[in-house]
Design a protein around this motif. Structure first.
Motif, mmCIF file in Angstrom:
data_model
loop_
_atom_site.group_PDB
_atom_site.id
_atom_site.type_symbol
_atom_site.label_atom_id
_atom_site.label_comp_id
_atom_site.label_asym_id
_atom_site.label_seq_id
_atom_site.Cartn_x
_atom_site.Cartn_y
_atom_site.Cartn_z
ATOM 1 N N ASP A 47 0.855 -1.182 0.000
ATOM 2 C CA ASP A 47 0.000 0.000 0.000
ATOM 3 C C ASP A 47 0.895 1.237 0.000
ATOM 4 N N SER A 48 0.890 1.980 -1.073
ATOM 5 C CA SER A 48 1.792 3.132 -1.220
ATOM 6 C C SER A 48 1.319 4.371 -0.473
ATOM 7 N N THR A 49 0.159 4.292 0.181
ATOM 8 C CA THR A 49 -0.365 5.451 0.902
ATOM 9 C C THR A 49 -0.294 5.300 2.415
ATOM 10 N N CYS A 50 -0.072 4.074 2.894
ATOM 11 C CA CYS A 50 -0.069 3.831 4.339
ATOM 12 C C CYS A 50 1.166 4.455 4.993
ATOM 13 N N LYS A 51 0.948 5.155 6.085
ATOM 14 C CA LYS A 51 2.043 5.779 6.831
ATOM 15 C C LYS A 51 2.255 5.159 8.206
ATOM 16 N N VAL A 52 1.207 4.554 8.767
ATOM 17 C CA VAL A 52 1.313 3.989 10.111
ATOM 18 C C VAL A 52 0.237 2.919 10.287
ATOM 19 N N VAL A 53 0.588 1.912 11.090
ATOM 20 C CA VAL A 53 -0.326 0.791 11.353
ATOM 21 C C VAL A 53 -0.617 0.727 12.841
ATOM 22 N N ILE A 54 -1.876 0.519 13.183
ATOM 23 C CA ILE A 54 -2.277 0.233 14.567
ATOM 24 C C ILE A 54 -2.659 -1.239 14.624
ATOM 25 N N LEU A 55 -1.975 -1.998 15.473
ATOM 26 C CA LEU A 55 -2.272 -3.416 15.677
ATOM 27 C C LEU A 55 -2.962 -3.564 17.023
ATOM 28 N N THR A 56 -4.162 -4.144 17.021
ATOM 29 C CA THR A 56 -4.930 -4.230 18.260
ATOM 30 C C THR A 56 -5.779 -5.493 18.270
ATOM 31 N N GLY A 57 -6.471 -5.721 19.408
ATOM 32 C CA GLY A 57 -7.327 -6.884 19.542
ATOM 33 C C GLY A 57 -8.770 -6.475 19.756
ATOM 34 N N TYR A 58 -9.522 -7.333 20.420
ATOM 35 C CA TYR A 58 -10.933 -7.033 20.693
ATOM 36 C C TYR A 58 -11.179 -7.149 22.206
ATOM 37 N N ASP A 59 -12.119 -6.366 22.698
ATOM 38 C CA ASP A 59 -12.526 -6.399 24.105
ATOM 39 C C ASP A 59 -11.300 -6.458 25.026
ATOM 40 N N ASN A 60 -11.184 -7.523 25.824
ATOM 41 C CA ASN A 60 -10.056 -7.613 26.758
ATOM 42 C C ASN A 60 -9.002 -8.622 26.322
ATOM 43 N N TYR A 61 -8.929 -8.879 24.993
ATOM 44 C CA TYR A 61 -7.893 -9.760 24.449
ATOM 45 C C TYR A 61 -7.106 -9.045 23.356
ATOM 46 N N PHE A 62 -5.800 -9.074 23.480
ATOM 47 C CA PHE A 62 -4.918 -8.630 22.401
ATOM 48 C C PHE A 62 -4.522 -9.853 21.575
ATOM 49 N N ALA A 63 -3.617 -10.685 22.084
ATOM 50 C CA ALA A 63 -3.243 -11.930 21.406
ATOM 51 C C ALA A 63 -2.744 -12.894 22.468
ATOM 52 N N THR A 64 -3.155 -14.154 22.374
ATOM 53 C CA THR A 64 -2.902 -15.083 23.473
ATOM 54 C C THR A 64 -2.006 -16.255 23.097
ATOM 55 N N GLY A 65 -1.212 -16.101 22.034
ATOM 56 C CA GLY A 65 -0.152 -17.062 21.755
ATOM 57 C C GLY A 65 -0.612 -18.343 21.085
ATOM 58 N N GLY A 66 0.258 -19.342 21.153
ATOM 59 C CA GLY A 66 0.038 -20.589 20.434
ATOM 60 C C GLY A 66 -1.147 -21.382 20.954
ATOM 61 N N THR A 67 -1.732 -22.171 20.083
ATOM 62 C CA THR A 67 -2.812 -23.066 20.468
ATOM 63 C C THR A 67 -2.221 -24.306 21.138
ATOM 64 N N GLN A 68 -3.047 -25.017 21.872
ATOM 65 C CA GLN A 68 -2.589 -26.266 22.492
ATOM 66 C C GLN A 68 -2.147 -27.261 21.421
ATOM 67 N N GLU A 69 -2.905 -27.335 20.340
ATOM 68 C CA GLU A 69 -2.535 -28.244 19.252
ATOM 69 C C GLU A 69 -1.197 -27.870 18.637
ATOM 70 N N GLY A 70 -0.983 -26.559 18.491
ATOM 71 C CA GLY A 70 0.278 -26.091 17.915
ATOM 72 C C GLY A 70 1.464 -26.418 18.799
ATOM 73 N N LEU A 71 1.307 -26.246 20.109
ATOM 74 C CA LEU A 71 2.385 -26.562 21.041
ATOM 75 C C LEU A 71 2.681 -28.057 21.052
ATOM 76 N N LEU A 72 1.641 -28.868 21.006
ATOM 77 C CA LEU A 72 1.846 -30.322 20.980
ATOM 78 C C LEU A 72 2.533 -30.757 19.689
ATOM 79 N N ALA A 73 2.242 -30.068 18.593
ATOM 80 C CA ALA A 73 2.904 -30.387 17.321
ATOM 81 C C ALA A 73 4.401 -30.097 17.402
ATOM 82 N N ILE A 74 4.767 -29.012 18.067
ATOM 83 C CA ILE A 74 6.189 -28.713 18.247
ATOM 84 C C ILE A 74 6.823 -29.778 19.140
ATOM 85 N N HIS A 75 6.105 -30.182 20.183
ATOM 86 C CA HIS A 75 6.616 -31.243 21.063
ATOM 87 C C HIS A 75 6.871 -32.534 20.280
#
Length: 249
Positions: A47-75
């Motif tokens: 995007d040649s017009t964007c100057k700044v990005v705001i990264l946010t979540g919803y309500d009282n959650y921003f981002a809560t990391g890996g899923t249980q399935e994802g962690l078990l896959a790494i294990h």
């Protein structure tokens, strides 16, 4: 662009907001979430017009990391955290990124936010790098960006202890970010974005390139070292038990 869990919206000229809004999974890094974030930042890069990005979540959650399935896959050795590289999206974005962390930020979710150029926390929300709570060493560049942004002593404490810290507590501990009531985080972020959007886009890109160049240069080596530690720590039987019994608690 609007997806089921990631919304990209130009809220004012030159200001794009990326909102993580997976209410079903509370903004964990599902495949849909990671793909949505990567697509959003790919769109921003072009995007040649964007100057700044705001990264946010919803309500009282921003981002809560890996899923249980994802962690078990790494294990099990069938996956690595580098397979879906979202942790450095903000760092590698051309234009400045503001992480308006109005809600809880857990593990990789907190790490991803800290790779932004500006960070805003809320007094009420919980922030944690809880990798060691599950018994494995941190990944996603956490061992680099946490001490870099929070200072070595506090960063080391968060990484080794894996405890939960309210924004108000981190404010008392001297974190170098604004820590505001949750309802004020986004408006503060928008005011900051407006100040940045007054500047020439090319100058913003040029200065960010200069300021974050050392971080971009060092991160690949750190990630390589984190993967080596994961090979040593992630495959323990105790880690699997912890992921199964402690996840989400």
């Amino acid at each position: 662009m609007s997806q089921s869990v990631v919304e990209l919206l130009e809220i004012e000229r030159g200001i794009i907001q990326v909102t993580m809004q997976d209410r079903v999974h509370k903004n964990t890094f599902t495949l849909e979430m990671t793909h949505g974030l990567r697509e959003a930042f790919h769109t921003i890069q072009n995007d040649s017009t964007c100057k700044v990005v705001i990264l946010t979540g919803y309500d009282n959650y921003f981002a809560t990391g890996g899923t249980q399935e994802g962690l078990l896959a790494i294990h099990e050795g069938t996956s690595k955290f580098t397979d879906e590289n979202i942790y450095s999206l903000a760092l590698n974005c051309k234009v400045p990124v503001i992480a308006a962390m109005q809600g809880h930020a857990v593990g990789g979710g907190f790490v991803m936010g800290l790779f932004s150029d500006f960070v805003i926390l809320s007094k009420e929300s919980m922030y944690t790098t809880n990798f060691m709570r599950y018994g494995f060493t941190p990944g996603m560049g956490a061992t680099f960006i946490i001490p870099q942004k929070l200072g070595f002593s506090l960063g080391e404490e968060l990484l080794l202890n894996g405890g939960n810290y309210r924004g108000a507590e981190l404010e008392k501990r001297g974190v170098p970010f604004p820590v505001l009531p949750r309802k004020e985080v986004r408006s503060y972020g928008l005011d900051l974005a407006r100040q940045l959007a007054e500047k020439p886009r090319f100058s913003l890109i040029t200065l960010k390139d200069h300021l974050v160049a050392p971080l971009r240069d060092k991160l690949p080596k750190i990630v390589e070292q984190e993967l080596i530690m994961h090979e040593k720590t992630f495959h323990q039987a105790e880690v699997k038990e912890r992921i199964i019994n402690l996840f989400g608690k």
